[in-house]
Motif scaffolding. Structure first.
Motif, PDB file in Angstrom:
ATOM      1  N   GLY A  86      31.125  31.144 -91.559  1.00 10.98           N
ATOM      2  CA  GLY A  86      29.688  31.025 -91.808  1.00 10.98           C
ATOM      3  C   GLY A  86      29.349  30.793 -93.266  1.00 10.98           C
ATOM      4  N   PHE A  87      30.351  30.814 -94.139  1.00 10.25           N
ATOM      5  CA  PHE A  87      30.108  30.716 -95.577  1.00 10.25           C
ATOM      6  C   PHE A  87      29.456  29.387 -95.955  1.00 10.25           C
ATOM      7  CE2 PHE A  87      31.549  29.190 -99.735  1.00 10.25           C
ATOM      8  CZ  PHE A  87      31.154  30.228-100.578  1.00 10.25           C
ATOM      9  N   LEU A  88      29.958  28.293 -95.372  1.00 10.66           N
ATOM     10  CA  LEU A  88      29.466  26.970 -95.790  1.00 10.66           C
ATOM     11  C   LEU A  88      28.012  26.748 -95.363  1.00 10.66           C
ATOM     12  CD1 LEU A  88      32.713  24.896 -95.045  1.00 10.66           C
ATOM     13  CD2 LEU A  88      31.890  25.704 -97.271  1.00 10.66           C
ATOM     14  N   ALA A  89      27.696  27.134 -94.121  1.00  7.55           N
ATOM     15  CA  ALA A  89      26.307  26.993 -93.658  1.00  7.55           C
ATOM     16  C   ALA A  89      25.371  27.837 -94.514  1.00  7.55           C
ATOM     17  CB  ALA A  89      26.197  27.397 -92.187  1.00  7.55           C
ATOM     18  N   GLU A  90      25.830  29.018 -94.893  1.00  8.09           N
ATOM     19  CA  GLU A  90      25.044  29.897 -95.762  1.00  8.09           C
ATOM     20  C   GLU A  90      24.760  29.219 -97.105  1.00  8.09           C
ATOM     21  OE1 GLU A  90      23.810  32.970 -95.350  1.00  8.09           O
ATOM     22  OE2 GLU A  90      23.498  33.710 -97.400  1.00  8.09           O
ATOM     23  N   ARG A  91      25.748  28.531 -97.626  1.00  7.35           N
ATOM     24  CA  ARG A  91      25.577  27.833 -98.903  1.00  7.35           C
ATOM     25  C   ARG A  91      24.577  26.680 -98.758  1.00  7.35           C
ATOM     26  NH1 ARG A  91      27.024  28.388-104.088  1.00  7.35           N
ATOM     27  NH2 ARG A  91      28.471  26.620-104.238  1.00  7.35           N
ATOM     28  N   TYR A  92      24.521  26.075 -97.578  1.00  9.00           N
ATOM     29  CA  TYR A  92      23.514  25.033 -97.325  1.00  9.00           C
ATOM     30  C   TYR A  92      22.121  25.649 -97.207  1.00  9.00           C
ATOM     31  CZ  TYR A  92      20.840  21.421 -94.910  1.00  9.00           C
ATOM     32  OH  TYR A  92      19.869  20.525 -94.549  1.00  9.00           O
ATOM     33  N   HIS A  93      22.042  26.755 -96.493  1.00  5.26           N
ATOM     34  CA  HIS A  93      20.729  27.384 -96.276  1.00  5.26           C
ATOM     35  C   HIS A  93      20.192  28.060 -97.533  1.00  5.26           C
ATOM     36  CE1 HIS A  93      21.462  27.629 -91.676  1.00  5.26           C
ATOM     37  NE2 HIS A  93      20.610  26.663 -91.957  1.00  5.26           N
ATOM     38  N   LEU A  94      21.051  28.692 -98.280  1.00  2.39           N
ATOM     39  CA  LEU A  94      20.568  29.508 -99.398  1.00  2.39           C
ATOM     40  C   LEU A  94      21.385  29.281-100.667  1.00  2.39           C
ATOM     41  CD1 LEU A  94      19.563  33.010 -98.010  1.00  2.39           C
ATOM     42  CD2 LEU A  94      18.118  31.237 -98.993  1.00  2.39           C
ATOM     43  N   PRO A  95      20.988  28.284-101.443  1.00  5.96           N
ATOM     44  CA  PRO A  95      21.666  28.067-102.726  1.00  5.96           C
ATOM     45  C   PRO A  95      21.462  29.264-103.655  1.00  5.96           C
ATOM     46  CG  PRO A  95      19.704  26.683-102.548  1.00  5.96           C
ATOM     47  CD  PRO A  95      19.892  27.331-101.217  1.00  5.96           C
ATOM     48  N   GLN A  96      22.357  29.399-104.616  1.00  5.57           N
ATOM     49  CA  GLN A  96      22.294  30.499-105.591  1.00  5.57           C
ATOM     50  C   GLN A  96      21.948  29.930-106.955  1.00  5.57           C
ATOM     51  OE1 GLN A  96      22.958  33.727-104.632  1.00  5.57           O
ATOM     52  NE2 GLN A  96      23.308  32.999-102.541  1.00  5.57           N
ATOM     53  N   PRO A  97      20.657  29.884-107.303  1.00  2.34           N
ATOM     54  CA  PRO A  97      20.316  29.320-108.612  1.00  2.34           C
ATOM     55  C   PRO A  97      20.906  30.182-109.720  1.00  2.34           C
ATOM     56  CG  PRO A  97      18.409  30.408-107.643  1.00  2.34           C
ATOM     57  CD  PRO A  97      19.475  30.391-106.589  1.00  2.34           C
ATOM     58  N   ARG A  98      21.418  29.551-110.746  1.00  3.99           N
ATOM     59  CA  ARG A  98      22.174  30.261-111.777  1.00  3.99           C
ATOM     60  C   ARG A  98      21.257  30.709-112.909  1.00  3.99           C
ATOM     61  NH1 ARG A  98      26.428  32.084-109.058  1.00  3.99           N
ATOM     62  NH2 ARG A  98      27.823  30.429-108.311  1.00  3.99           N
TER      63      ARG A  98
ATOM     64  N   GLY B  80      30.523  21.467-103.580  1.00 11.28           N
ATOM     65  CA  GLY B  80      30.669  20.763-102.317  1.00 11.28           C
ATOM     66  C   GLY B  80      30.494  21.627-101.069  1.00 11.28           C
ATOM     67  N   ASP B  81      30.203  22.901-101.260  1.00 10.72           N
ATOM     68  CA  ASP B  81      30.067  23.767-100.071  1.00 10.72           C
ATOM     69  C   ASP B  81      28.853  23.384 -99.226  1.00 10.72           C
ATOM     70  OD1 ASP B  81      32.248  25.324-100.880  1.00 10.72           O
ATOM     71  OD2 ASP B  81      30.963  26.511-102.206  1.00 10.72           O
ATOM     72  N   ALA B  82      27.736  23.059 -99.890  1.00 10.02           N
ATOM     73  CA  ALA B  82      26.501  22.825 -99.135  1.00 10.02           C
ATOM     74  C   ALA B  82      26.620  21.598 -98.236  1.00 10.02           C
ATOM     75  CB  ALA B  82      25.317  22.684-100.091  1.00 10.02           C
ATOM     76  N   VAL B  83      27.222  20.538 -98.767  1.00  7.03           N
ATOM     77  CA  VAL B  83      27.326  19.324 -97.943  1.00  7.03           C
ATOM     78  C   VAL B  83      28.263  19.567 -96.752  1.00  7.03           C
ATOM     79  CG1 VAL B  83      29.194  18.222 -99.269  1.00  7.03           C
ATOM     80  CG2 VAL B  83      27.565  16.812 -98.003  1.00  7.03           C
ATOM     81  N   LEU B  84      29.306  20.358 -96.974  1.00  2.00           N
ATOM     82  CA  LEU B  84      30.177  20.709 -95.842  1.00  2.00           C
ATOM     83  C   LEU B  84      29.426  21.631 -94.874  1.00  2.00           C
ATOM     84  CD1 LEU B  84      33.687  21.258 -97.509  1.00  2.00           C
ATOM     85  CD2 LEU B  84      32.573  19.132 -96.771  1.00  2.00           C
ATOM     86  N   GLY B  85      28.599  22.508 -95.421  1.00  2.99           N
ATOM     87  CA  GLY B  85      27.781  23.386 -94.583  1.00  2.99           C
ATOM     88  C   GLY B  85      26.854  22.588 -93.680  1.00  2.99           C
ATOM     89  N   LEU B  86      26.273  21.529 -94.238  1.00  6.44           N
ATOM     90  CA  LEU B  86      25.418  20.653 -93.428  1.00  6.44           C
ATOM     91  C   LEU B  86      26.235  20.015 -92.306  1.00  6.44           C
ATOM     92  CD1 LEU B  86      22.795  19.117 -92.842  1.00  6.44           C
ATOM     93  CD2 LEU B  86      23.431  17.482 -94.626  1.00  6.44           C
ATOM     94  N   MET B  87      27.462  19.579 -92.642  1.00  2.00           N
ATOM     95  CA  MET B  87      28.327  18.969 -91.619  1.00  2.00           C
ATOM     96  C   MET B  87      28.685  19.992 -90.541  1.00  2.00           C
ATOM     97  SD  MET B  87      30.669  16.656 -94.213  1.00  2.00           S
ATOM     98  CE  MET B  87      31.713  15.805 -92.997  1.00  2.00           C
ATOM     99  N   VAL B  88      28.867  21.237 -90.933  1.00  3.20           N
ATOM    100  CA  VAL B  88      29.111  22.310 -89.953  1.00  3.20           C
ATOM    101  C   VAL B  88      27.913  22.441 -89.015  1.00  3.20           C
ATOM    102  CG1 VAL B  88      29.383  24.806 -89.658  1.00  3.20           C
ATOM    103  CG2 VAL B  88      30.740  23.594 -91.403  1.00  3.20           C
TER     104      VAL B  88
END
Lengths: 325, 325
Positions: free
Chosen positions: A191-203, A173-181
């Motif tokens: 800045g963590f949430l926006a970073e998660r929206y901008h740059l996902p970490q593929p596993r 849920g970090d990316a969707v909150l990052g988008l809301m930020v």
């Protein structure tokens, strides 16, 4: 970029444009982006896993997102699909459709391709071809990504069985909150949430063959993607809301955002099902790869997805919404 | 279409949309478009040739072009790249970015996929994956196409040698005149020219290995593409304007359109160079495939492209224009 020019897009200028920004990204299979096709071989006993995605400005990213992150995000979304099937990254093609009017100038593309170069190193992939075109409209980016894996070893969505546990990597849920930020609806000074929206970490890099019974990446939101495993496997997925891992930044925003987190998209974490007797093997595999993993529920007979609150009561899930009993 | 939904684009409605219009096009390698990736194997001793192209509404096609032809045109442009390398068609991925507002409704997509189904049969290819997204802007279509060929047999652009002849398949310049017809700038009551613009004929099925010295498909216009062979091979291409094959419909419009024909794009014919001693082999190979082929000039030492008129005088070629001595 395989020598195809868009006649409306700078003519021979396109060739020097490609030489400047994209040829440095090209692997040997690209034939230097000078021929009609790339040529790609498959090692004996292996097969290609292939995923393709399009990102559209104002839909999948914001006009003022940093250009360094855009190509990387597109690449990483596709790499996440490879990870979901258990394939290792190999190569990709890239289609760039550039708005007329000059906002995307040489500096913009230098940053765009610099980001890609960084991720090519990180994930050991290379560019094998592409196309650049122009549009009277928003920026559109498409990539088709190629992974390799041993034949018959692909992780699928259809293997979940009643009694299996449900696991997810990372936090949800970090990316969707990052988008809301980024939209000014929430505040996150870290800045963590926006970073998660901008740059996902593929596993990528996990070795889950013969451990998990089903796998997919979470791109549409945890609940919807659990629905896909349920549908493809013919089972019911029961999730415990309190067990779904939350990042510190997301937790600090409070529990009211729970349903946004569980139904928002763009996580690019892995959703896995695993027989209980292989829990230890799964945790070891994830530890070896340095990837956190948490058990969030159980597979049962039935269909669809159930979400339970901390007291074990159902949270009713509805198409496009939800409500508490 | 590999299970990735655009959350702005109809949510679960997208899944039934994919099931209706695209699942019928999917081959076994697509895993029914239900998983994160397609899986594709390469026969022993072969390799993949890969080409990708984007077409943008108002740039590469017109808003009122028939939907049946759009996917086919995109597919065929890529198949033409495969033909240029000597690869046989195998599979493709498709990215469809649909304008919001509803003009591209279910009927539109039924026609779009009906056209694709027809070409899948004709060229023996199948869909293996894709993505559907939405845009506040024009329709954007991207395809990545996979061909197969024996290893080390790819036809390249860099093998032309002084003394080789230059050949082209089919007739040159029809598509650009077809575009002018559709724009109301020319008249062609036969409909032939517009048809050539809407539906190129990729020259797949030719067996040119060990016959031609260089090959590419003509997409940017004959003269510009001759320039690519010249640059990649380090030679000069000398063309005789009077020998460039012209269709009946184009010829009936008169000689004033010569330069449009020779520098217009979208022909999707093959441009070949061939040592004179293999002329007969080339003509036989083309005859076997039912494809007309004409000798239009000669490769010389030097660089760039020269165009000669019927009396052997140079027609001066300039960037973005031309003039007669």
């Amino acid at each position: 970029m395989t020598g195809r020019s868009d006649s409306e897009n700078a003519g021979s200028g396109e060739f020097s444009f490609i030489a400047r920004h994209f040829r440095p990204l090209a692997g040997a299979e690209a034939l230097d982006l000078r021929d009609d096709c790339a040529l790609m071989r498959c090692p004996d006993g292996e097969e290609f896993a292939i995923s393709t995605d399009t990102m559209v400005e104002n839909v999948h990213f914001l006009p003022d997102d940093p250009p360094e992150t855009l190509g990387r995000k597109l690449l990483r979304c596709n790499l996440s699909d490879l990870a979901a099937m258990g394939a290792r990254p190999h190569a990709y093609t890239l289609n760039v459709t550039v708005p007329r009017g000059g906002r995307h100038d040489d500096n913009w593309f230098a940053a765009f391709s610099r980001g890609l170069a960084e991720d090519q190193k990180r994930y050991d992939v290379h560019l094998i071809g592409g196309d650049t075109t122009s549009i009277s409209g928003p920026l559109v980016l498409s990539a088709t990504v190629f992974g390799l894996l041993r034949q018959n070893r692909a992780l699928r969505r259809n293997g979940a069985r009643a009694g299996d546990d449900i696991w997810v990597t990372g936090t949800i849920g970090d990316a969707v909150l990052g988008l809301m930020v980024l939209q000014g609806k929430l505040e996150d000074t870290s800045g963590f949430l926006a970073e998660r929206y901008h740059l996902p970490q593929p596993r990528t890099g996990l070795k889950l063959h013969r451990i998990v019974s089903a796998a997919m990446d979470i791109s549409d939101g945890l609940i919807q993607d659990c629905g896909h495993i349920a549908a493809e496997s013919g089972v019911q997925l029961v999730l415990n809301a309190k067990d779904v891992p939350v990042s510190e930044a997301a937790a600090s925003l409070g529990q009211t955002l729970l349903m946004q987190r569980l139904s928002g998209g763009d996580d690019y974490e892995l959703l896995l099902t695993c027989p209980p007797e292989r829990s230890h093997a799964l945790q070891s595999a994830c530890q070896d790869a340095g990837i956190p993993v948490h058990r969030i529920g159980q597979v049962q007979t039935g269909r669809g997805v159930r979400l339970l609150d901390a007291t074990g009561r159902d949270i009713v899930l509805e198409q496009g919404g939800w409500q508490h009993f």
